[in-house]
Structures are given as structure tokens and as C-alpha cells.
Design an enzyme around this catalytic site. Structure first.
Site, PDB file in Angstrom:
ATOM      1  N   ASN A  83       0.829  -1.199   0.000  1.00 28.52           N
ATOM      2  CA  ASN A  83       0.000   0.000   0.000  1.00 28.52           C
ATOM      3  C   ASN A  83       0.866   1.253   0.000  1.00 28.52           C
ATOM      4  OD1 ASN A  83      -2.723  -0.681  -0.200  1.00 28.52           O
ATOM      5  ND2 ASN A  83      -2.787  -1.394   1.914  1.00 28.52           N
ATOM      6  N   LYS A 162      -6.460   4.707  -3.602  1.00 31.05           N
ATOM      7  CA  LYS A 162      -6.340   3.583  -2.652  1.00 31.05           C
ATOM      8  C   LYS A 162      -5.831   4.130  -1.310  1.00 31.05           C
ATOM      9  CE  LYS A 162      -6.470  -0.658  -1.354  1.00 31.05           C
ATOM     10  NZ  LYS A 162      -5.368  -1.596  -1.202  1.00 31.05           N
ATOM     11  N   ASN A 166      -7.326   3.930   2.624  1.00 37.04           N
ATOM     12  CA  ASN A 166      -6.489   3.444   3.722  1.00 37.04           C
ATOM     13  C   ASN A 166      -6.254   4.508   4.788  1.00 37.04           C
ATOM     14  OD1 ASN A 166      -5.986   0.748   3.014  1.00 37.04           O
ATOM     15  ND2 ASN A 166      -4.541   1.402   1.453  1.00 37.04           N
ATOM     16  N   SER A 232      -6.110  -4.217   8.045  1.00 36.69           N
ATOM     17  CA  SER A 232      -4.835  -4.829   8.445  1.00 36.69           C
ATOM     18  C   SER A 232      -4.256  -4.110   9.664  1.00 36.69           C
ATOM     19  CB  SER A 232      -3.856  -4.837   7.277  1.00 36.69           C
ATOM     20  OG  SER A 232      -3.510  -3.526   6.932  1.00 36.69           O
ATOM     21  N   GLU A 244       1.465  -0.237  10.104  1.00 42.48           N
ATOM     22  CA  GLU A 244       1.931   0.309   8.817  1.00 42.48           C
ATOM     23  C   GLU A 244       1.550   1.795   8.770  1.00 42.48           C
ATOM     24  OE1 GLU A 244       0.253  -1.621   5.299  1.00 42.48           O
ATOM     25  OE2 GLU A 244       2.286  -1.770   4.511  1.00 42.48           O
TER      26      GLU A 244
HETATM   27  N1  LIG Z   1      -3.597  -8.616   2.830  1.00 45.57           N
HETATM   28  C1  LIG Z   1      -4.378  -7.859   2.108  1.00 45.57           C
HETATM   29  O1  LIG Z   1      -5.545  -8.187   1.891  1.00 45.57           O
HETATM   30  C2  LIG Z   1      -3.874  -6.569   1.504  1.00 45.57           C
HETATM   31  C3  LIG Z   1      -4.735  -5.835   0.681  1.00 45.57           C
HETATM   32  C4  LIG Z   1      -4.264  -4.657   0.110  1.00 45.57           C
HETATM   33  C5  LIG Z   1      -2.979  -4.222   0.363  1.00 45.57           C
HETATM   34  N2  LIG Z   1      -2.175  -4.945   1.179  1.00 45.57           N
HETATM   35  C6  LIG Z   1      -0.809  -4.449   1.394  1.00 45.57           C
HETATM   36  O2  LIG Z   1       0.111  -5.462   1.012  1.00 45.57           O
HETATM   37  C7  LIG Z   1       1.278  -5.406   1.850  1.00 45.57           C
HETATM   38  C8  LIG Z   1       1.460  -6.756   2.526  1.00 45.57           C
HETATM   39  O3  LIG Z   1       0.351  -6.947   3.387  1.00 45.57           O
HETATM   40  P1  LIG Z   1      -0.049  -8.363   3.997  1.00 45.57           P
HETATM   41  O4  LIG Z   1      -1.398  -8.213   4.525  1.00 45.57           O
HETATM   42  O5  LIG Z   1       0.232  -9.460   3.039  1.00 45.57           O
HETATM   43  O6  LIG Z   1       1.007  -8.422   5.207  1.00 45.57           O
HETATM   44  P2  LIG Z   1       1.274  -9.613   6.228  1.00 45.57           P
HETATM   45  O7  LIG Z   1       0.108 -10.536   6.312  1.00 45.57           O
HETATM   46  O8  LIG Z   1       1.816  -8.975   7.468  1.00 45.57           O
HETATM   47  O9  LIG Z   1       2.403 -10.450   5.525  1.00 45.57           O
HETATM   48  C9  LIG Z   1       3.715  -9.954   5.390  1.00 45.57           C
HETATM   49  C10 LIG Z   1       4.612 -11.149   5.161  1.00 45.57           C
HETATM   50  O10 LIG Z   1       5.940 -10.676   4.986  1.00 45.57           O
HETATM   51  C11 LIG Z   1       6.805 -11.563   5.693  1.00 45.57           C
HETATM   52  N3  LIG Z   1       8.055 -10.891   6.025  1.00 45.57           N
HETATM   53  C12 LIG Z   1       8.209  -9.760   6.740  1.00 45.57           C
HETATM   54  N4  LIG Z   1       9.510  -9.450   6.832  1.00 45.57           N
HETATM   55  C13 LIG Z   1      10.184 -10.406   6.148  1.00 45.57           C
HETATM   56  C14 LIG Z   1      11.567 -10.638   5.892  1.00 45.57           C
HETATM   57  N5  LIG Z   1      12.506  -9.820   6.342  1.00 45.57           N
HETATM   58  N6  LIG Z   1      11.894 -11.727   5.173  1.00 45.57           N
HETATM   59  C15 LIG Z   1      10.963 -12.570   4.704  1.00 45.57           C
HETATM   60  N7  LIG Z   1       9.628 -12.402   4.921  1.00 45.57           N
HETATM   61  C16 LIG Z   1       9.253 -11.325   5.636  1.00 45.57           C
HETATM   62  C17 LIG Z   1       6.006 -11.930   6.922  1.00 45.57           C
HETATM   63  O11 LIG Z   1       6.564 -13.083   7.476  1.00 45.57           O
HETATM   64  P3  LIG Z   1       6.146 -13.717   8.897  1.00 45.57           P
HETATM   65  O12 LIG Z   1       5.107 -14.743   8.529  1.00 45.57           O
HETATM   66  O13 LIG Z   1       7.433 -14.316   9.379  1.00 45.57           O
HETATM   67  O14 LIG Z   1       5.632 -12.594   9.757  1.00 45.57           O
HETATM   68  C18 LIG Z   1       4.610 -12.131   6.328  1.00 45.57           C
HETATM   69  O15 LIG Z   1       4.478 -13.443   5.813  1.00 45.57           O
HETATM   70  C19 LIG Z   1       1.043  -4.245   2.818  1.00 45.57           C
HETATM   71  O16 LIG Z   1       1.594  -3.057   2.305  1.00 45.57           O
HETATM   72  C20 LIG Z   1      -0.476  -4.142   2.849  1.00 45.57           C
HETATM   73  O17 LIG Z   1      -0.919  -2.852   3.218  1.00 45.57           O
HETATM   74  C21 LIG Z   1      -2.594  -6.111   1.750  1.00 45.57           C
END
Ligand SMILES: NC(=O)c1ccc[n+]([C@@H]2O[C@H](COP(=O)([O-])OP(=O)(O)OC[C@H]3O[C@@H](n4cnc5c(N)ncnc54)[C@H](OP(=O)(O)O)[C@@H]3O)[C@@H](O)[C@H]2O)c1
Length: 283
Positions: A83, A162, A166, A232, A244
């Protein structure tokens, strides 16, 4: 993203993760499919790839530097699925001469367990990229997956739109510790419109092509989300994780400072969110 790419089975997919994982279950509406997944947990074991999909929270980006150093060379494309509006600035210092492909995520991806995710399609498309050579290459990469990619001729405006959602959805749910039902309250609606009016002024000064009634349109979109849905930032606060903050409210305030637009409400939100996030990180 790994589950969707494995479902299409057109690419050699490697998950670069902090914990080992051997399989992934991808749930969608009433289907569920399981895929073996190749995962690495040590950056030293990684080698140059054609594509990197960077899917961490924005505040975790700097910690992916050891991975990116091993995975990227000048012919690698790095799709940043995060995001905010500062994809290129955030990732440029970490990827050398690799090409960065900013990506807006619209799908809802919920991790139900370490090896189980649920994909929900909540908009007309699941991802948006610029309609240029790199964006089109990203869309081709996802051919055959369940994900629909929109090629935009005005990516900066979409990114701001977007961010507007957020900039209210995340802070208000995280600070009130209430799900989206909180946006049905008249007092919260009025506060959100005032927060959005500031952010819209900043977005316009930054070049976004927005409607005269953009704040009200953003609120209308927000009110289409189910009242029981969280955000989130809400879930991160409940789990005691860092928030975030800087890529969302922080981005609005920083752009306001850069463009000389006052953002007192967003600045107040930012101070509170930083305090919550810092306490969680310290804890
Ligand atoms: N999820 C959604 O529906 C959604 C929708 C729109 C936008 N977004 C955006 O997409 C982005 C990701 O969101 P998310 O919801 O997917 O986040 P999330 O569920 O917190 O997942 C982040 C992932 O990154 C991994 N990670 C973090 N640091 C790392 C590192 N140094 N090395 C390897 N892996 C690492 C985490 O691992 P661990 O499992 O070890 O914690 C986790 O699996 C954000 O900017 C969010 O705002 C998400």
C-alpha cells in the site's frame, strides 16, 4: 501471491520466508487447493531470479535487503505489492539496477494459518499496474492465476485513491479498536470526511486527478465494505504488532509538508498511531 502462482503452475515459485513452509493451502469462495511450495529461509541460499514479488508490510521492507541483494540483478523486475504511494522511492535503495514495478493490491488476502490463506475478490480487479512495458509484463506473469490485473493509464491517481481509503479505514479502526461498523456512526463519518478533505487537497497538489466530491465518494466506497470486516492495521494492533503507519497516514502528512498543504487532522492521527505502534514494537 505464491498460492495463486502455484495454482497457475506456469512458473518456478520460491517463497523467501522467515520460517520454513512446505505446502500452501489456497482457499477461494467454496474451493480449497493444496500446493507444495519451495521455500528458502536463508538469503545466502537464494540466487538471481527474473521476478521478485515483494509482499511484506512497508515497514518491513528494509529487512528484506539481504534477500533482494541475492535475488536481483539489472534484468530482474521487482513488483512491489504494498500500500501507499512511495513504492519506487522505498525500494530503489535495495535493488541496485533492477526494474521496480509499483503495484496496487485490491484483493483481500487473509492468512488463516502459517500455511493457509484465503483469497477474496473485493473489487472489479485484484491488482493494478501502470500500462507500460513493465506493467504489461507483470500482467502476463499472472496469466492463468485467479488474479485480474488492471493496466492503468493514470497509476498515480489510482494509488492516491487507494491511499485515501487506507488513510481513514486503517487509522480509525485501529485507534477505536472497532471493525468497519464504526463507519456507520454519524460522528465518525463527519470526522472521516474532514480527514479525507485534507488528504484530497494534498493528492490534487501531487497531481492526482480527483473528483470534486472525492471525499464523499471515498466514504461511499468504504460503506460498501461489510461492517464485520477489519483492516490490516486493526488486526496488527489487536496482535500487538507494529503498524503500517508511515506509508499510509505518514505518506499523506509527508506529502502535505512537501507541497505546503496543512494536514492538522492527519498529523494528529499520525502522532497517535506512532505512539501505539512504537509501544507495540517496544513490547
Ligand atoms: N492482505 C491484504 O488483503 C492486503 C490488501 C491490500 C494491500 N495490502 C498491502 O500489502 C502489503 C502486505 O500486506 P499483507 O497483509 O500481506 O502483510 P502480512 O500478512 O503482514 O504479511 C507480510 C509477510 O511478509 C513476511 N516478512 C516480513 N519481513 C520479512 C523478511 N525480512 N523476510 C521474509 N519475509 C518477511 C512476513 O513473514 P512472517 O510470517 O514471518 O511474519 C509475512 O508473511 C502491505 O503493504 C499491505 O498494506 C494487503
Amino acid at each position: 501471491m505464491a498460492g495463486c502462482l502455484r495454482a497457475a503452475d506456469r512458473h518456478d515459485v520460491i517463497a523467501c520466508a522467515r520460517r520454513p513452509i512446505e505446502r500452501l493451502v489456497l482457499e477461494q469462495s467454496d474451493t480449497s487447493a493444496e500446493f507444495p511450495l519451495r521455500a528458502l529461509t536463508e538469503p545466502a541460499d537464494a540466487a538471481r531470479v527474473d521476478w521478485v514479488l515483494l509482499c511484506t508490510k512497508t515497514q518491513q521492507t528494509p529487512f528484506t535487503a539481504p534477500w533482494l541483494a541475492r535475488l536481483c540483478d539489472s534484468s530482474t523486475r521487482v513488483a512491489v505489492l504494498q500500500n501507499g504511494i512511495g513504492h519506487v522511492a522505498r525500494v530503489t535503495p535495495l535493488v541496485g539496477n533492477a526494474r521496480i514495478v509499483p503495484t496496487i493490491v485490491y484483493y483481500n488476502g487473509e492468512r488463516l494459518a502459517a500455511d493457509r490463506v484465503r483469497l477474496r475478490h473485493v473489487a472489479d480487479h485484484d491488482l493494478a499496474v501502470a500500462d507500460d512495458a513493465d506493467g504489461r509484463a507483470f500482467a502476463q506473469l499472472l496469466d492463468g492465476t485467479p488474479l485480474r490485473v488492471f493496466l492503468s493509464s493514470d497509476f498515480p491517481t489510482l494509488a492516491w485513491r487507494k491511499l485515501l481509503i487506507n488513510a481513514v479505514a486503517n487509522p480509525i479502526t485501529a485507534l477505536t479498536l472497532q471493525r468497519q461498523a464504526v463507519f456507520r456512526r454519524d460522528d465518525i463519518k463527519a470526522l472521516c470526511v474532514a480527514i479525507l478533505d485534507e488528504a484530497v487537497a494534498v493528492a490534487r497538489a501531487d497531481g492526482a486527478q480527483l473528483a470534486d466530491d472525492e471525499s464523499l465518494r471515498t466514504m461511499s466506497t468504504l460503506l460498501t465494505y461489510p461492517p464485520e470486516a477489519g483492516t490490516s492495521m486493526y488486526f496488527d494492533r489487536l496482535a500487538g504488532r507494529g503498524l503500517e503507519v508511515e506509508a499510509l497516514t505518514g505518506a499523506v502528512v509527508a506529502a502535505g509538508q512537501r507541497l505546503d498543504i496543512a494536514t492538522p487532522l492527519n498529523s494528529a492521527l499520525l502522532a497517535m498511531l506512532r505512539a501505539v505502534s512504537d509501544a507495540a514494537s517496544a513490547g
